[in-house]
Design an enzyme around this catalytic site. Structure first.
Site, mmCIF file in Angstrom:
data_model
loop_
_atom_site.group_PDB
_atom_site.id
_atom_site.type_symbol
_atom_site.label_atom_id
_atom_site.label_comp_id
_atom_site.label_asym_id
_atom_site.label_seq_id
_atom_site.Cartn_x
_atom_site.Cartn_y
_atom_site.Cartn_z
ATOM 1 N N LYS A 106 0.693 -0.742 -0.014
ATOM 2 C CA LYS A 106 -0.324 -0.337 -0.075
ATOM 3 C C LYS A 106 1.027 0.962 -0.487
ATOM 4 O O LYS A 106 1.601 1.379 0.491
ATOM 5 C CB LYS A 106 -0.807 -0.399 1.247
ATOM 6 C CG LYS A 106 -2.455 1.004 1.209
ATOM 7 C CD LYS A 106 -3.148 0.251 0.753
ATOM 8 C CE LYS A 106 -4.390 1.107 -0.023
ATOM 9 N NZ LYS A 106 -5.539 -0.310 -0.249
ATOM 10 N N ASN A 222 -15.377 5.784 -5.133
ATOM 11 C CA ASN A 222 -15.714 5.138 -5.915
ATOM 12 C C ASN A 222 -16.723 4.111 -6.160
ATOM 13 O O ASN A 222 -17.191 3.519 -6.843
ATOM 14 C CB ASN A 222 -14.742 4.902 -6.870
ATOM 15 C CG ASN A 222 -14.378 3.877 -7.639
ATOM 16 O OD1 ASN A 222 -14.513 2.482 -7.808
ATOM 17 N ND2 ASN A 222 -14.408 3.961 -8.682
ATOM 18 N N ALA A 223 -16.415 3.177 -4.605
ATOM 19 C CA ALA A 223 -17.027 2.443 -4.077
ATOM 20 C C ALA A 223 -18.798 2.352 -3.228
ATOM 21 O O ALA A 223 -19.208 1.371 -4.470
ATOM 22 C CB ALA A 223 -16.368 1.460 -2.642
ATOM 23 N N GLY A 224 -18.832 3.639 -3.178
ATOM 24 C CA GLY A 224 -20.099 3.930 -2.396
ATOM 25 C C GLY A 224 -21.409 4.273 -4.022
ATOM 26 O O GLY A 224 -21.797 3.629 -4.226
HETATM 27 N N1 GLU Z 1 -7.092 0.064 -3.105
HETATM 28 C C1 GLU Z 1 -8.140 -0.770 -3.932
HETATM 29 C C2 GLU Z 1 -8.095 -1.746 -2.289
HETATM 30 O O1 GLU Z 1 -7.809 -1.528 -1.468
HETATM 31 C C3 GLU Z 1 -7.558 -1.586 -4.976
HETATM 32 C C4 GLU Z 1 -6.116 -2.386 -4.875
HETATM 33 C C5 GLU Z 1 -5.213 -2.593 -6.162
HETATM 34 O O2 GLU Z 1 -5.918 -2.305 -7.178
HETATM 35 O O3 GLU Z 1 -3.976 -2.962 -5.930
HETATM 36 O O4 GLU Z 1 -7.770 -2.994 -2.294
#
Ligand code: GLU
Length: 421
Positions: A106, A222-224
């Site tokens: 991350k 994006n998700a919500g």
């Molecule tokens: N940021 C997204 C997550 O937390 C996607 C991570 C990715 O696609 O590598 O899963």
């Protein structure tokens, strides 16, 4: 004693619980309690007033036993090394549970994107990659979008990295790119699509009907926002929504098009006309069938878990439920499906993007969604069957702990096979 809310301590506590349940080897446990590599950089950016400002950025590679690191980059004012470490750990469990050949990582930058213009964002994105260039790459660690980072930002980062390494075929170093530079079909709403696949499986398993059910969603990123649209398509009624400035509730259901327009015009869904204004805290406690936290960490804690009225919690955000809340929901018989199961659609389609970039051969949106759906269904089935297996031997474990047992088992087995312990 007040509850521990430090994200990385929470991630470690969750791992410890699973380690104990599954009888994890002590050496594997010790390796998995800490990230393999932590990079912190001081990132200079020239701002629009002509002055240079230094931003703090991180990239954490948590574990790469099963493949290159994978995980998004967040741009957030409250970012910290602890949040990035926790999120990197959760990515490790996410890719392992989905059983895709990637590890966990991350990144993050402490910044407020709302006060920055496009050129400042571009400079920050490029400067981040110049600082982290040696640590990311198609076979090393592959970033992606997350909170307040976009496909455009991914394209700038890819461009900067390709100059750094001198390659015109460096697309697979990052995912979540725009289609023009070889992003994947279906990546834009993949997190929500995957979440809806889980909702479909869960409704079937817990014998609930999605059609006509009332859903409350915390978060309109994006998700919500895609979850809202897709849930409605499945026949559910979204009765509440919020963003960082507040929310709105209407038991008769909210109108997506009008809500989107309100957000675009006024900056917040809270200004929606009609319905009742509510706070983010109140939204969590509404009488709904399904509660979808799709914003940030630590939303359902030891102090409000006993007031949750939903019949099912679907964690579309990363880390929205603390360990204390997890136990309370388990005791109360409310299934709380964990983040690294529910929101794994994003990384699964990122994996597809990486595969397509490496092959230089592209799939249709239907192919993407159908492959995604098989993976999501399999992950859900694995989690409930593990939970059942423990229940049959007299051990009541939460869906999260069941998911941990599977994921940690896979990562530990890879480390063992590689001779890491
Ligand atoms: N940021 C997204 C997550 O937390 C996607 C991570 C990715 O696609 O590598 O899963």
């Amino acid at each position: 004693m007040s509850e521990e809310l430090d994200p990385f301590s929470i991630a470690q506590e969750q791992l410890d619980t699973a380690a104990q349940v599954m009888g994890l080897d002590e050496q594997a446990h010790a390796i998995l309690r800490e990230p393999m590599q932590t990079v912190q950089a001081n990132i200079p950016v020239r701002m629009r007033d002509g002055k240079v400002r230094a931003f703090t950025g991180f990239r954490v590679l948590y574990n790469s036993a099963r493949g290159p690191g994978k995980g998004g980059i967040r741009f957030h004012p409250q970012e910290s090394l602890s949040t990035v470490k926790a999120l990197a750990a959760w990515m490790t469990w996410k890719t392992a549970l989905a059983n895709i050949p990637l590890g966990g990582a991350k990144g993050g930058v402490i910044c407020d994107t709302k006060s920055m213009d496009g050129s400042e964002l571009e400079s920050l994105s490029r400067s981040y990659i110049r600082s982290m260039g040696r640590f990311v790459g198609v076979d090393l660690d592959v970033p992606a979008p997350d909170v307040y980072t976009t496909p455009q930002i991914m394209a700038w980062m890819m461009d900067e990295h390709s100059k750094l390494v001198g390659s015109n075929d460096d697309f697979g170093m990052i995912t979540g790119k725009p289609l023009e530079v070889w992003g994947s079909e279906g990546r834009f709403d993949a997190t929500a699509q995957g979440g809806m696949d889980v909702l479909r499986e869960a409704a079937n398993y817990y014998k609930m009907s999605i059609k006509g059910s009332r859903i409350a969603i915390q978060g309109f990123g994006n998700a919500g926002s895609y979850a809202f649209e897709l849930a409605q398509k499945l026949g559910a009624k979204v009765v509440a929504i919020s963003d960082s400035r507040g929310g709105v509730y209407d038991p008769n259901g909210l109108d997506f098009a009008r809500l989107k327009e309100t957000k675009e015009k006024t900056g917040s869904v809270a200004n929606y006309s009609g319905g009742e204004k509510i706070t983010n805290e109140k939204l969590l406690e509404l009488d709904a069938d399904v509660l979808i936290p799709a914003a940030l960490e630590n939303q359902i804690t030891g102090s409000n878990a006993d007031r949750i009225k939903a019949r099912l919690v679907l964690e579309l955000a990363n880390g929205p439920v603390t360990p204390e809340a997890d136990s309370i929901l388990l005791e109360r018989g409310i299934p709380d499906l964990p983040d690294f199961l529910v929101n794994s659609g994003g990384v699964v389609v990122s994996y597809f993007e990486w595969v397509q970039n490496k092959a230089g051969y592209y799939w249709t949106q239907d192919e993407v969604y159908s492959r995604l759906s098989s993976i999501m269904s399999k992950s859900f089935a694995d989690v409930v069957s593990t939970q059942l297996k423990y229940a049959n031997s007299g051990k009541k474990i939460s869906p999260r702990t069941a998911a941990y047992v599977i994921a940690v088992g896979r990562v530990a087995a890879a480390m063992k096979a590689r001779g890491w312990y």
